[in-house]
Write a protein that holds these residues in place. Structure first.
Motif, short mmCIF file in Angstrom:
data_model
loop_
_atom_site.label_atom_id
_atom_site.label_comp_id
_atom_site.label_asym_id
_atom_site.label_seq_id
_atom_site.Cartn_x
_atom_site.Cartn_y
_atom_site.Cartn_z
N LYS A 21 -6.73 -7.41 7.19
CA LYS A 21 -6.12 -6.15 7.62
C LYS A 21 -5.13 -6.32 8.77
N TYR A 22 -5.10 -7.49 9.39
CA TYR A 22 -4.16 -7.73 10.49
C TYR A 22 -3.00 -8.63 10.07
N SER A 23 -2.83 -8.84 8.77
CA SER A 23 -1.81 -9.77 8.27
C SER A 23 -0.43 -9.53 8.87
N ASP A 24 0.01 -8.27 8.90
CA ASP A 24 1.36 -7.98 9.39
C ASP A 24 1.53 -8.39 10.86
N PRO B 120 -2.35 -14.97 5.97
CA PRO B 120 -3.53 -15.28 6.79
C PRO B 120 -4.80 -15.26 5.95
N GLY B 121 -5.73 -16.14 6.30
CA GLY B 121 -7.00 -16.22 5.61
C GLY B 121 -7.96 -15.13 6.07
N ILE C 15 -7.40 -18.45 9.68
CA ILE C 15 -6.52 -19.59 9.47
C ILE C 15 -5.21 -19.11 8.84
N LEU C 16 -4.13 -19.68 9.30
CA LEU C 16 -2.79 -19.35 8.82
C LEU C 16 -2.10 -20.67 8.47
N SER C 17 -1.66 -20.81 7.23
CA SER C 17 -0.95 -22.04 6.88
C SER C 17 0.46 -21.99 7.45
N ALA C 18 0.96 -23.14 7.85
CA ALA C 18 2.31 -23.25 8.42
C ALA C 18 3.03 -24.40 7.75
N GLY D 186 -7.27 -7.46 17.39
CA GLY D 186 -6.20 -7.56 16.40
C GLY D 186 -4.85 -7.04 16.82
N ALA D 187 -4.72 -6.56 18.06
CA ALA D 187 -3.44 -6.01 18.52
C ALA D 187 -2.40 -7.11 18.72
N SER D 188 -2.84 -8.27 19.18
CA SER D 188 -1.92 -9.40 19.39
C SER D 188 -2.67 -10.69 19.07
#
Length: 164
Positions: free
Chosen positions: A23-26, A91-92, A104-107, A132-134
């Motif tokens: 839910k925090y992807s953006d 994002p995972g 986890i976020l792939s880069a 989740g704000a930042s």
């Protein structure tokens, strides 16, 4: 009856799929892009503002980490390697880790040396300490699960690292 049952099953799969999304992807992708843009612009102060504070503190403090990042970028320049772009995948799943949220976020870092280009794929650990704000990040190219527990005492082993 079969049509109704099939509709119910399909609906359940869709609901399960939506609830599994981050839910925090953006916000995660926006902050990751700001971090990557700062790295590409050699804006070390801005880049470091997206590093997890424990990594900076346990890395010897702001000045020492800044020097280390600067040395890495200088080494790239000496080797005629340009960082062309840094992109991120979705994002995972989110994992609660004490008062923080982790995922986890792939880069993918596109590098250029002379006429050749190549991709370096790794994972970033995305961390939020404000619900989740930042988000701040830990480049997992430099850490493994064991060392991560030192930097993040509330690390949750439920966090799944995809294979690169």
């Amino acid at each position: 009856m079969k049509t109704t049952l099939l509709s119910i099953i399909i609906s359940l799969f869709l609901i399960a799929g939506l609830s599994a999304q981050n839910k925090y992807s953006d916000v995660i992708l926006s902050d990751a892009k700001k971090s990557a843009d700062a790295q590409l612009a050699y804006d070390i102060d801005e880049y470091m503002s997206y590093m997890h504070p424990n990594v900076i503190e346990m890395g010897g403090g702001v000045d020492l980490v800044k020097e280390s990042v600067n040395q890495q970028l200088t080494t790239y320049k000496k080797m005629n390697v340009d960082v062309v772009s840094i992109t991120h995948g979705d994002p995972g799943p989110l994992v609660q880790a004490g008062s923080e949220i982790h995922c986890i976020l792939s880069a993918t870092t596109k590098l250029k040396q002379g006429e050749g280009e190549f991709d370096s794929v790794n994972n970033w650990l995305a961390v939020s300490s404000d619900q989740g704000a930042s988000w701040t990040f830990v480049d997992m190219a430099y850490y493994n699960e064991g060392s991560l527990k030192i930097y993040l005492p509330d690390y949750n082993p439920a966090l799944v690292f995809p294979q690169n």
